[in-house]
Design a protein around this motif. Structure first.
Motif, short mmCIF file in Angstrom:
data_model
loop_
_atom_site.label_atom_id
_atom_site.label_comp_id
_atom_site.label_asym_id
_atom_site.label_seq_id
_atom_site.Cartn_x
_atom_site.Cartn_y
_atom_site.Cartn_z
N LYS A 169 43.67 49.90 44.91
CA LYS A 169 42.55 50.15 43.95
C LYS A 169 43.09 49.93 42.70
O LYS A 169 42.52 49.54 41.84
N VAL A 170 44.27 50.65 42.21
CA VAL A 170 45.14 50.27 41.07
C VAL A 170 45.16 48.99 40.64
O VAL A 170 45.18 48.47 39.55
N ILE A 171 45.84 48.34 41.60
CA ILE A 171 45.95 47.09 41.36
C ILE A 171 44.92 46.11 41.00
O ILE A 171 44.86 45.42 40.05
N ASP A 172 43.83 46.25 41.84
CA ASP A 172 42.75 45.56 41.56
C ASP A 172 42.02 45.94 40.13
O ASP A 172 41.52 45.02 39.54
N ASN A 173 42.09 47.03 39.85
CA ASN A 173 41.57 47.68 38.56
C ASN A 173 42.53 46.87 37.39
O ASN A 173 41.76 46.56 36.41
N LEU A 174 43.86 46.83 37.39
CA LEU A 174 44.50 46.51 36.24
C LEU A 174 44.17 44.99 36.15
O LEU A 174 44.21 44.57 35.22
#
Length: 276
Positions: free
Chosen positions: A180-185
């Protein structure tokens, strides 16, 4: 519901305060008790009893409300899984019998949209597990995870060129939350890239660098980017909650998060991991 709860708690608190003052007056002025320790003990017992009742009045309805919401979320999530699986199964069957390029492109769009729904399903499932402290930690091949997330995002932003340079890296972390963090960034990098359709992603020495070449952020805005609902550019669609979620995840999982940015040049987001 909560309005009535506020009224009940306030009325109970008011009656309790009046009762304690009345009892105190009765013992001091009427009975004229001289044993101060006994008086304090009686008052302490009354306050403790009143506190227990007050906690029960205020907390029990909230616990019931949250429990009902969690049960509804779990049931809804379970029901969503079946139609998603049905759609994906039928898409795979249809693709075998298609010959027209147009039909293949159309079915590919449906498949990509279904994959996005599946991703949202996984995120909801993760949020429920997060609330119940049931998150799974495991050894992750970070380079493989990064490649898979870039491939997924390419379906959403086919016009973006991703310059990917990764080296084998293993970490012990929460795989779903990190995804989720990678997708968001990456999603933020795409949104703020403006007319330069290129994102550079590098994984080296247990550090992840995500760089865009867009509008950038000045020093004053960098101080506020983690505030919930804050957006440096109101014209860009979003809710302003993504970076707050990223910051909380990094703090919880001992990941060092840094931003380097200059207006009209671009932004680099750095995640520094502890190597397994």
């Amino acid at each position: 519901m909560f309005r009535n709860l506020r009224i009940i708690v306030f009325v109970y608190y008011l009656l309790t305060a009046i009762s304690i003052v009345t009892i105190l007056y009765y013992f001091i002025e009427i009975i004229k008790i001289e044993n101060i320790l006994l008086l304090l003990l009686i008052l302490l017992c009354l306050i403790a009893f009143a506190g227990i009742i007050l906690a029960k009045l205020s907390i029990d309805p909230l616990v019931e409300h949250v429990t009902n919401l969690q049960n509804l979320s779990k049931e809804t999530l379970h029901e969503l899984n079946l139609p998603i699986s049905t759609i994906m199964t039928n898409i795979h069957m249809l693709k075998k019998n298609l010959n027209s390029d147009k039909d293949i492109k159309r079915i590919s769009r449906i498949e990509n949209a279904c994959e996005m729904l599946q991703q949202r399903y996984n995120e909801l499932d993760y949020m429920i597990k997060l609330q119940s402290s049931n998150v799974t930690y495991e050894i992750i091949n970070l380079d493989e995870l990064l490649k898979s997330r870039v491939e997924f995002i390419k379906h959403i932003f086919p016009h973006i060129e991703f310059d990917l340079l990764v080296e084998p890296t293993q970490i012990y972390n929460d795989k779903v939350g990190l995804s989720k963090v990678i997708d968001n960034l990456i999603d933020n990098a795409v949104k703020y890239s403006q007319n330069i359709h290129k994102i550079s992603i590098k994984l080296q020495d247990s550090a992840l660098y995500i760089q865009d070449y867009g509008c950038g952020i000045d020093e004053m805005e960098l101080l506020r980017i983690f505030d919930d609902y804050y957006q440096s550019n109101e014209s860009i669609k979003g809710f302003g909650i993504g970076l707050g979620m990223v910051k909380r995840f990094c703090d919880t999982n001992n990941i060092v998060l840094k931003f380097r940015s200059k207006p009209n040049i671009g932004t680099v987001v750095i995640l520094k991991f502890k190597e397994n």
